[in-house]
Design an enzyme around this catalytic site. Structure first.
Site, PDB file in Angstrom:
ATOM      1  N   LYS A   9      -2.317  -1.940  -3.259  1.00 26.58           N
ATOM      2  CA  LYS A   9      -3.003  -0.739  -3.648  1.00 26.58           C
ATOM      3  C   LYS A   9      -2.139   0.874  -3.470  1.00 26.58           C
ATOM      4  O   LYS A   9      -1.673   0.731  -3.401  1.00 26.58           O
ATOM      5  CB  LYS A   9      -3.834  -0.613  -2.217  1.00 26.58           C
ATOM      6  CG  LYS A   9      -5.000   0.384  -1.843  1.00 26.58           C
ATOM      7  CD  LYS A   9      -5.629   0.952  -1.086  1.00 26.58           C
ATOM      8  CE  LYS A   9      -6.485   1.841  -0.734  1.00 26.58           C
ATOM      9  NZ  LYS A   9      -7.043   1.824   0.954  1.00 26.58           N
ATOM     10  N   LYS A  53       0.722  -1.045  -0.511  1.00 28.45           N
ATOM     11  CA  LYS A  53       0.091   0.643  -0.010  1.00 28.45           C
ATOM     12  C   LYS A  53       0.843   0.921   0.023  1.00 28.45           C
ATOM     13  O   LYS A  53       1.257   1.303   1.076  1.00 28.45           O
ATOM     14  CB  LYS A  53      -0.891  -0.176   0.851  1.00 28.45           C
ATOM     15  CG  LYS A  53      -1.923   0.985   1.145  1.00 28.45           C
ATOM     16  CD  LYS A  53      -3.084   1.490   2.334  1.00 28.45           C
ATOM     17  CE  LYS A  53      -4.109   2.336   2.518  1.00 28.45           C
ATOM     18  NZ  LYS A  53      -4.698   2.377   3.960  1.00 28.45           N
TER      19      LYS A  53
HETATM   20  C1  PBG Z   1      -7.670   3.601   5.235  1.00 30.15           C
HETATM   21  C2  PBG Z   1      -7.691   3.144   3.913  1.00 30.15           C
HETATM   22  C3  PBG Z   1      -7.885   4.114   3.191  1.00 30.15           C
HETATM   23  C4  PBG Z   1      -8.250   3.867   1.746  1.00 30.15           C
HETATM   24  C5  PBG Z   1      -8.756   2.100   2.502  1.00 30.15           C
HETATM   25  N1  PBG Z   1      -8.128   2.474   3.422  1.00 30.15           N
HETATM   26  C6  PBG Z   1      -7.541   5.890   2.943  1.00 30.15           C
HETATM   27  C7  PBG Z   1      -5.856   5.445   3.171  1.00 30.15           C
HETATM   28  O1  PBG Z   1      -4.855   4.972   3.507  1.00 30.15           O
HETATM   29  O2  PBG Z   1      -5.380   7.120   3.203  1.00 30.15           O
HETATM   30  C8  PBG Z   1      -8.221   3.959   0.945  1.00 30.15           C
HETATM   31  C9  PBG Z   1     -10.012   3.918  -0.516  1.00 30.15           C
HETATM   32  C10 PBG Z   1     -10.043   4.540  -1.590  1.00 30.15           C
HETATM   33  O3  PBG Z   1      -9.200   5.522  -1.755  1.00 30.15           O
HETATM   34  O4  PBG Z   1     -10.273   4.350  -2.063  1.00 30.15           O
HETATM   35  N2  PBG Z   1      -8.220   2.498   6.584  1.00 30.15           N
END
Ligand code: PBG
Length: 331
Positions: free
Chosen positions: A251, A199
């Site tokens: 992601k 991520k």
């Molecule tokens: C954190 C989380 C995020 C997203 C999913 N889980 C935000 C981040 O890490 O800042 C983002 C998902 C999206 O942008 O569609 N719980």
């Protein structure tokens, strides 16, 4: 005579020909619908930066889940949005059995049973007043090891509420291991973990901040991966597998297709790609201006994940696209 004997165009001549030779296909059952459930509202609240996506009430969440089943979507991933006043430094709504995410899980399970794989987000950012994914130390830094027991507790509470699969998204080191141990200790042997293994600290999460009424100031660069780094994705994968991940995720999606491919090649477990809020917003915004063909763009982005090796795709278009596949297949 000067002519090509080999003409790749022969295989592109008709729709039936193209269908026959298509190397990859999209299947509704591989789509995962991310959905937001918000506390203290009586009507769904539209998310302005994600046209077509809303923060749900418990009721409208049930309807969305039922619609997803009807369309053949494989799974739903729930995010909870508590009332602002309930957020605190340690994210209490995340471990309250009556927290909004837990109530959402119970409502969805009641509605769909096992007809969808019901997943939920294990992370503190939606429930803390500072908006970070972990608890903070005395100097205001995200404290990895102090966060882990909070995740362990969240995991058990979510499993108790009926989640089939948990999605830890906080990028704390060791999170998969402590969650697995906590689930086993609580007797939740069959509750799986879809690890957000890879991520990146991405600008494309922008609209998600609105979606979860995020309180974050600053960024997540000390815990999410740095965009220049591809190799460390494999290290994160290896660690999460060793800690017991059942499935893994990459992601964001489109800006990281190269990483997705390398993870898909290396992973012995199913791999998901998350087409995140900013990716969704870009296509919707351009389509709204007539700058691209919305339906074709959606299909092409989803196919890019498949081609790069994803087994599953999280997308806010899951239900719409599944419905479209159904129509294309003749009902
Ligand atoms: C954190 C989380 C995020 C997203 C999913 N889980 C935000 C981040 O890490 O800042 C983002 C998902 C999206 O942008 O569609 N719980």
């Amino acid at each position: 005579m000067n002519y090509p004997r080999t003409r790749p165009r022969r295989l592109r001549t008709t729709p039936a020909m193209r269908r026959m030779v298509a190397q990859h296909r999209l299947d509704a059952s591989d789509l995962i619908l991310p959905a937001f459930v918000r506390e203290g509202i009586s009507e769904p609240v539209a998310i302005s930066s994600m046209p077509g996506v809303s923060q749900h009430t418990l009721d409208s969440l049930r309807k969305a889940a039922a619609e997803a089943v009807e369309a053949g979507v494989g799974s739903i991933m729930l995010f909870g949005v508590p009332e602002d006043a309930k957020k605190d430094a340690v994210g209490t709504p995340g471990t309250d059995p009556d927290g909004i995410l837990q109530r959402g899980l119970r409502a969805v399970r009641e509605e769909v049973g096992d007809d969808l794989v019901v997943m939920s987000d294990v992370c503190l950012d939606e429930v803390t007043d500072h908006g970070h994914c972990g608890v903070l130390d005395a100097r205001g830094r995200v404290d990895n090891d102090a966060t882990l027991p909070r995740y362990a507790e969240m995991a058990v509470v979510q499993a108790d509420a009926g989640a089939h699969v948990l999605g830890p998204s906080g990028m704390m080191d060791g999170q998969i291991g402590v969650i697995r141990d906590a689930l086993e200790a609580a007797g939740h042997h069959d509750v799986g973990v879809l690890a957000y293994s890879v991520k990146y600290a991405s600008a494309f999460y922008g609209p998600f901040r609105e979606a979860v009424n995020s309180s974050l100031k600053g960024d997540r660069r000390t815990y999410q991966q740095d965009p220049p780094n591809a190799r460390e994705a494999l290290r994160e994968l290896e660690l999460d597998l060793a800690e017991g991940a059942d499935m893994v995720m990459v992601k964001p999606g489109m800006p990281y297709l190269d990483v997705l491919r390398s993870v898909a090649d290396a992973s012995p477990v199913p791999v998901a790609a998350y087409q995140i809020s900013g990716e969704y917003a870009m296509v919707e915004a351009a389509a709204e201006r007539g700058w691209l063909d919305r339906e074709r763009a959606i299909e092409e982005t989803l196919m890019s994940f498949r081609r790069a090796g994803a087994d599953m795709v999280l997308t806010y278009w899951a239900t719409e696209f599944a419905q479209r596949l159904r129509v294309a297949a003749g009902g």
